[in-house]
Motif scaffolding. Structure first.
Motif, PDB file in Angstrom:
ATOM      1  N   PRO A 165       0.637  -1.520   0.373  1.00 32.65           N
ATOM      2  CA  PRO A 165       0.321   0.009  -0.098  1.00 32.65           C
ATOM      3  C   PRO A 165       0.650   1.631  -0.041  1.00 32.65           C
ATOM      4  CG  PRO A 165      -0.571  -1.845   1.542  1.00 32.65           C
ATOM      5  CD  PRO A 165       0.564  -2.563   1.140  1.00 32.65           C
ATOM      6  N   GLU A 166       1.648   1.394   1.113  1.00 35.73           N
ATOM      7  CA  GLU A 166       2.441   2.494   0.627  1.00 35.73           C
ATOM      8  C   GLU A 166       3.637   2.651  -0.694  1.00 35.73           C
ATOM      9  OE1 GLU A 166       5.224  -0.559   2.571  1.00 35.73           O
ATOM     10  OE2 GLU A 166       3.392   0.210   3.168  1.00 35.73           O
ATOM     11  N   LEU A 167       3.476   2.420  -1.109  1.00 35.05           N
ATOM     12  CA  LEU A 167       4.532   2.190  -2.408  1.00 35.05           C
ATOM     13  C   LEU A 167       3.592   1.996  -3.785  1.00 35.05           C
ATOM     14  CD1 LEU A 167       7.389  -0.446  -1.675  1.00 35.05           C
ATOM     15  CD2 LEU A 167       7.309   1.773  -1.589  1.00 35.05           C
ATOM     16  N   ALA A 168       4.484   3.214  -4.260  1.00 32.03           N
ATOM     17  CA  ALA A 168       3.404   3.659  -6.101  1.00 32.03           C
ATOM     18  C   ALA A 168       4.499   2.652  -6.938  1.00 32.03           C
ATOM     19  CB  ALA A 168       3.763   4.662  -6.569  1.00 32.03           C
ATOM     20  N   VAL A 169       4.013   1.647  -7.887  1.00 31.65           N
ATOM     21  CA  VAL A 169       4.606   0.465  -8.202  1.00 31.65           C
ATOM     22  C   VAL A 169       4.825   0.973  -9.751  1.00 31.65           C
ATOM     23  CG1 VAL A 169       5.508  -2.314  -8.768  1.00 31.65           C
ATOM     24  CG2 VAL A 169       5.410  -0.831  -5.953  1.00 31.65           C
ATOM     25  N   THR A 170       5.695   0.356 -10.593  1.00 34.86           N
ATOM     26  CA  THR A 170       5.001   1.176 -12.844  1.00 34.86           C
ATOM     27  C   THR A 170       6.570  -0.397 -13.057  1.00 34.86           C
ATOM     28  OG1 THR A 170       5.107   3.466 -11.863  1.00 34.86           O
ATOM     29  CG2 THR A 170       5.612   2.045 -14.030  1.00 34.86           C
ATOM     30  N   VAL A 171       4.626  -0.921 -13.324  1.00 37.30           N
ATOM     31  CA  VAL A 171       5.093  -1.589 -14.294  1.00 37.30           C
ATOM     32  C   VAL A 171       5.655  -1.429 -15.688  1.00 37.30           C
ATOM     33  CG1 VAL A 171       5.482  -4.295 -15.047  1.00 37.30           C
ATOM     34  CG2 VAL A 171       5.129  -3.941 -13.131  1.00 37.30           C
ATOM     35  N   GLY A 172       6.984  -1.920 -16.730  1.00 37.46           N
ATOM     36  CA  GLY A 172       7.005  -1.250 -17.600  1.00 37.46           C
ATOM     37  C   GLY A 172       7.490  -2.674 -18.700  1.00 37.46           C
ATOM     38  N   ASP A 173       8.148  -2.109 -20.125  1.00 34.44           N
ATOM     39  CA  ASP A 173       8.957  -2.639 -20.311  1.00 34.44           C
ATOM     40  C   ASP A 173      10.750  -2.866 -20.709  1.00 34.44           C
ATOM     41  OD1 ASP A 173       9.612  -3.761 -22.972  1.00 34.44           O
ATOM     42  OD2 ASP A 173      10.056  -2.478 -24.045  1.00 34.44           O
ATOM     43  N   GLY A 174      10.551  -3.746 -19.477  1.00 34.69           N
ATOM     44  CA  GLY A 174      11.966  -3.834 -18.972  1.00 34.69           C
ATOM     45  C   GLY A 174      12.530  -3.273 -17.595  1.00 34.69           C
ATOM     46  N   PHE A 175      11.426  -3.003 -16.842  1.00 34.99           N
ATOM     47  CA  PHE A 175      11.888  -2.373 -15.574  1.00 34.99           C
ATOM     48  C   PHE A 175      10.979  -2.389 -14.665  1.00 34.99           C
ATOM     49  CE2 PHE A 175       8.744   0.760 -17.540  1.00 34.99           C
ATOM     50  CZ  PHE A 175       8.490   1.480 -16.918  1.00 34.99           C
ATOM     51  N   VAL A 176      11.044  -2.529 -13.621  1.00 41.81           N
ATOM     52  CA  VAL A 176       9.961  -2.312 -12.495  1.00 41.81           C
ATOM     53  C   VAL A 176      10.183  -2.083 -11.780  1.00 41.81           C
ATOM     54  CG1 VAL A 176       8.198  -3.804 -10.830  1.00 41.81           C
ATOM     55  CG2 VAL A 176       9.116  -5.171 -12.199  1.00 41.81           C
ATOM     56  N   GLY A 177       9.903  -0.134 -11.410  1.00 37.68           N
ATOM     57  CA  GLY A 177      10.269   0.329 -10.611  1.00 37.68           C
ATOM     58  C   GLY A 177       9.457   1.335  -9.410  1.00 37.68           C
ATOM     59  N   ALA A 178       9.090   1.596  -8.316  1.00 41.98           N
ATOM     60  CA  ALA A 178       9.114   1.326  -6.647  1.00 41.98           C
ATOM     61  C   ALA A 178       9.441   3.262  -6.466  1.00 41.98           C
ATOM     62  CB  ALA A 178       9.378  -0.206  -5.708  1.00 41.98           C
ATOM     63  N   LEU A 180       7.764   5.807  -3.186  1.00 41.47           N
ATOM     64  CA  LEU A 180       6.904   6.108  -2.105  1.00 41.47           C
ATOM     65  C   LEU A 180       5.144   6.223  -2.935  1.00 41.47           C
ATOM     66  CD1 LEU A 180       8.354   7.502   0.848  1.00 41.47           C
ATOM     67  CD2 LEU A 180       8.146   5.327   0.219  1.00 41.47           C
ATOM     68  N   ASP A 181       4.359   6.242  -2.354  1.00 42.84           N
ATOM     69  CA  ASP A 181       3.102   7.040  -2.684  1.00 42.84           C
ATOM     70  C   ASP A 181       2.830   8.113  -2.656  1.00 42.84           C
ATOM     71  OD1 ASP A 181       0.633   7.404  -3.293  1.00 42.84           O
ATOM     72  OD2 ASP A 181      -0.163   4.826  -3.007  1.00 42.84           O
ATOM     73  N   PRO A 182       2.408   8.963  -2.913  1.00 48.03           N
ATOM     74  CA  PRO A 182       2.417  10.314  -2.103  1.00 48.03           C
ATOM     75  C   PRO A 182       1.155  10.366  -1.024  1.00 48.03           C
ATOM     76  CG  PRO A 182       2.574  10.489  -4.486  1.00 48.03           C
ATOM     77  CD  PRO A 182       2.648   8.982  -4.542  1.00 48.03           C
ATOM     78  N   GLU A 183      -0.077   9.740  -1.836  1.00 48.89           N
ATOM     79  CA  GLU A 183      -1.296   9.201  -1.311  1.00 48.89           C
ATOM     80  C   GLU A 183      -1.022   8.796   0.191  1.00 48.89           C
ATOM     81  OE1 GLU A 183      -3.949  11.399  -2.058  1.00 48.89           O
ATOM     82  OE2 GLU A 183      -2.792  11.329  -3.612  1.00 48.89           O
ATOM     83  N   GLU A 184      -0.162   8.132   0.235  1.00 51.69           N
ATOM     84  CA  GLU A 184       0.152   7.436   1.682  1.00 51.69           C
ATOM     85  C   GLU A 184       1.051   7.892   2.804  1.00 51.69           C
ATOM     86  OE1 GLU A 184      -1.618   4.706   2.931  1.00 51.69           O
ATOM     87  OE2 GLU A 184      -2.330   4.174   1.544  1.00 51.69           O
ATOM     88  N   TRP A 185       2.103   8.739   1.696  1.00 54.89           N
ATOM     89  CA  TRP A 185       3.460   9.417   3.042  1.00 54.89           C
ATOM     90  C   TRP A 185       3.060  11.100   3.019  1.00 54.89           C
ATOM     91  CZ3 TRP A 185       6.805   6.698   5.481  1.00 54.89           C
ATOM     92  CH2 TRP A 185       6.610   5.795   5.377  1.00 54.89           C
ATOM     93  N   ARG A 186       2.547  11.595   2.498  1.00 53.22           N
ATOM     94  CA  ARG A 186       3.036  12.447   2.354  1.00 53.22           C
ATOM     95  C   ARG A 186       1.940  13.354   3.101  1.00 53.22           C
ATOM     96  NH1 ARG A 186       7.259  13.101   1.317  1.00 53.22           N
ATOM     97  NH2 ARG A 186       8.302  12.809  -0.045  1.00 53.22           N
TER      98      ARG A 186
END
Length: 186
Positions: A165-178, A180-186
């Protein structure tokens, strides 16, 4: 690798994601790491064999990133130290990238999702020019990113392990990025 072509990932700058999972030897990541070093930043390498236990993580990070002697060797202390690295480790404040080779070894470890979150928390603090209360820091933002290289790169499996829940995770062509989710942390 469309992600970098569109510009959202740059291990030489202060923009998220803070943790990026890629196939071993990804050419664009290597180019960006070289660019960081050319600007005076530092690239620090970690061997996943040294990170298979929580104690191993704390010891290896303390040694490689020259944490102070009072480092508490726990997750909260790791976040604190990652958010406040010394100039020798960062190239005088230019920035760092921590590269974890053979991250496949960590994927199934019980602590892996927490480890990714801790890396994101520490890097988020380093990359910010304000403190947690929104007040200006007495230092500029510092580029800090962590690259996890996988020999058997399976974006779906990686995303499933780090999604929380606290991470924003992005999956794309050749990567997974993480990051902090600003909605959870700010």
């Amino acid at each position: 690798m469309g992600w970098w072509a569109d510009g959202p990932m740059d291990v030489t700058g202060v923009s998220a994601p803070w943790v990026v999972c890629v196939p071993h030897g990804a050419a664009e990541v290597q180019r960006q790491l070289s660019a960081l070093e050319a600007r005076g930043g530092r690239v620090h390498h970690f061997d996943a064999r040294d990170l298979t236990t929580e104690q191993g993580i704390h010891g290896s990070f303390a040694e490689v990133l020259q944490f102070p002697a009072y480092f508490g060797r726990n997750w909260d202390a790791l976040v604190d130290c990652l958010g406040d690295l010394c100039g020798a480790v960062t190239g005088g404040g230019v920035g760092i990238a921590g590269v974890i080779r053979d991250a496949d070894r960590l994927l199934e470890a019980e602590f892996f999702p927490l480890f990714v979150s801790v890396l994101c928390q520490g890097a988020d603090r380093a990359n910010a020019s304000v403190d947690l209360d929104g007040l200006p820091l007495d230092r500029p933002a510092l580029a800090e990113h962590f690259v996890l290289e996988f020999r058997d790169f399976d974006p779906g499996a990686i995303e499933l392990r780090i999604r929380q829940p606290e991470l924003a995770v992005t999956v794309g062509d050749g990567f997974v990025g993480a990051a902090l989710d600003p909605e959870e942390w700010r």
